[in-house]
Design a protein around this motif. Structure first.
Motif: not given
Ligand SMILES: NC(=O)c1ccc[n+]([C@@H]2O[C@H](COP(=O)([O-])OP(=O)(O)OC[C@H]3O[C@@H](n4cnc5c(N)ncnc54)[C@H](OP(=O)(O)O)[C@@H]3O)[C@@H](O)[C@H]2O)c1
Length: 294
Positions: A170-189
């Motif tokens: 999705x990150x690549x698919x919607x970048x042309x519309x200035x839409x960003x996709x980010x995965x936040x990866x927590x470890x142990x909280x």
């Protein structure tokens, strides 16, 4: 175009979601944000208990992310009243503890539904509006479990790996519309979330039954994870801050580590030769020599 950002958060009444909600409420002093905080209907009372009440720029709404009607309903309400979602934070998630042999098909589908299928469906609902406005941010809460799999966490890892894969495309698919996709990866909280981890029917039996061939797997992994979470440097609030920083960035990256241990696990996976990595991890599993003795 208004500089107001409409932020929709799922599973916001407890844990990391609540920490994100608190950070967003604080952020409202600096940024023009309209918050839509959601939780399952039965959990909505927690907002009031935490002193979070509805007002003009803070909506509190019921949302079970697995319910298609509720997903469409909330996105339509936001579109018609506020002009659409600008930031979607897919936080809601569950962690089943189970070995592969102990997950039935319905349980597997349930886990995949909450952690993978439903966040992607909700994303599909908000994307047309974001494309039209040519701006938007999708922030998906992933996990270290989405970059490496641990025993007794198979179906959780499967769901987070799936979320990672779809988000990367999705990150690549919607970048042309200035839409960003980010995965936040927590470890142990550092939290008591591990105390709420549900077992599947079969894994609950195996965990209780000392004669079960997998008993040692559950027993030692459970202790290991509980210890790791108690001692973790990261807290829901420190991870929430990472999410806020992603929101503030003009062009956020695809992946953001949620905690220091996530940086370490990722480095291990990238740097160590594959065979050695799997051997190293296996050798360091808690009391692994006792596993499989029954
Ligand atoms: N805890 C950790 O160490 C850790 C580490 C890495 C990643 N994560 C990720 O962080 C996210 C939040 O986890 P947490 O630790 O804050 O767990 P948590 O305290 O158990 O909170 C989970 C949230 O998800 C919500 N939820 C579950 N099923 C839902 C559904 N069908 N519809 C809507 N909401 C639903 C829960 O709502 P109810 O209260 O109504 O059940 C709750 O608000 C998850 O995606 C998790 O995978 C957590």
């Amino acid at each position: 175009m208004s500089d107001r950002q409409v932020v929709l958060v799922t599973g916001a009444s407890v844990g990391l979601g609540l920490a994100i909600a608190r950070r967003l409420l604080h952020e409202q002093r600096k940024q023009n944000l309209h918050l839509v905080l959601t939780a399952r209907a039965g959990s909505l009372h927690r907002f009031g208990e935490q002193g979070i009440v509805e007002r003009d720029d803070v909506w509190i709404r019921p949302l079970d992310i697995t319910d298609a009607e509720q997903r469409v309903c909330i996105v339509n309400e936001i579109a018609s009243t506020l002009g659409g979602v600008d930031v979607l934070i897919n936080n809601a998630g569950v962690v089943y503890r189970s070995c592969v042999e102990h997950v039935t098909e319905p349980e597997r589908l349930h886990q995949m539904n909450i952690n993978f299928r439903s966040p992607i469906e909700l994303t599909r609902c908000v994307l047309p509006g974001m494309r039209q406005k040519r701006r938007g941010k999708i922030i998906n809460i992933s996990s270290v479990g989405g970059m490496m799999a641990m025993p007794t966490m198979s179906v959780y890892s499967a769901s987070k790996f799936a979320l990672e894969g779809a988000s990367e495309a999705l990150y690549y698919e919607v970048k042309p519309w200035n839409v960003s996709v980010t995965l936040v990866q927590p470890g142990f909280m550092r939290s008591d979330a591990f105390e709420k981890v549900p077992y599947t029917t079969l894994s609950a039996d195996a965990s209780d039954d000392h004669q079960n061939p997998y008993h040692e797997h559950y027993h030692h992994m459970e202790q290991f994870i509980a210890k790791a979470m108690h001692r973790a440097l990261a807290t829901p609030d420190s991870v929430a801050l990472k999410v806020i920083r992603v929101m503030r960035r003009r062009s956020p990256p695809l992946r953001v580590y949620g905690s220091l241990d996530a940086v370490l696990f990722s480095a291990l996976r990238r740097v160590l030769p594959r065979r050695f990595y799997n051997w190293f991890l296996y050798r360091n599993l808690p009391h692994v020599r006792r596993w499989g003795k029954r």
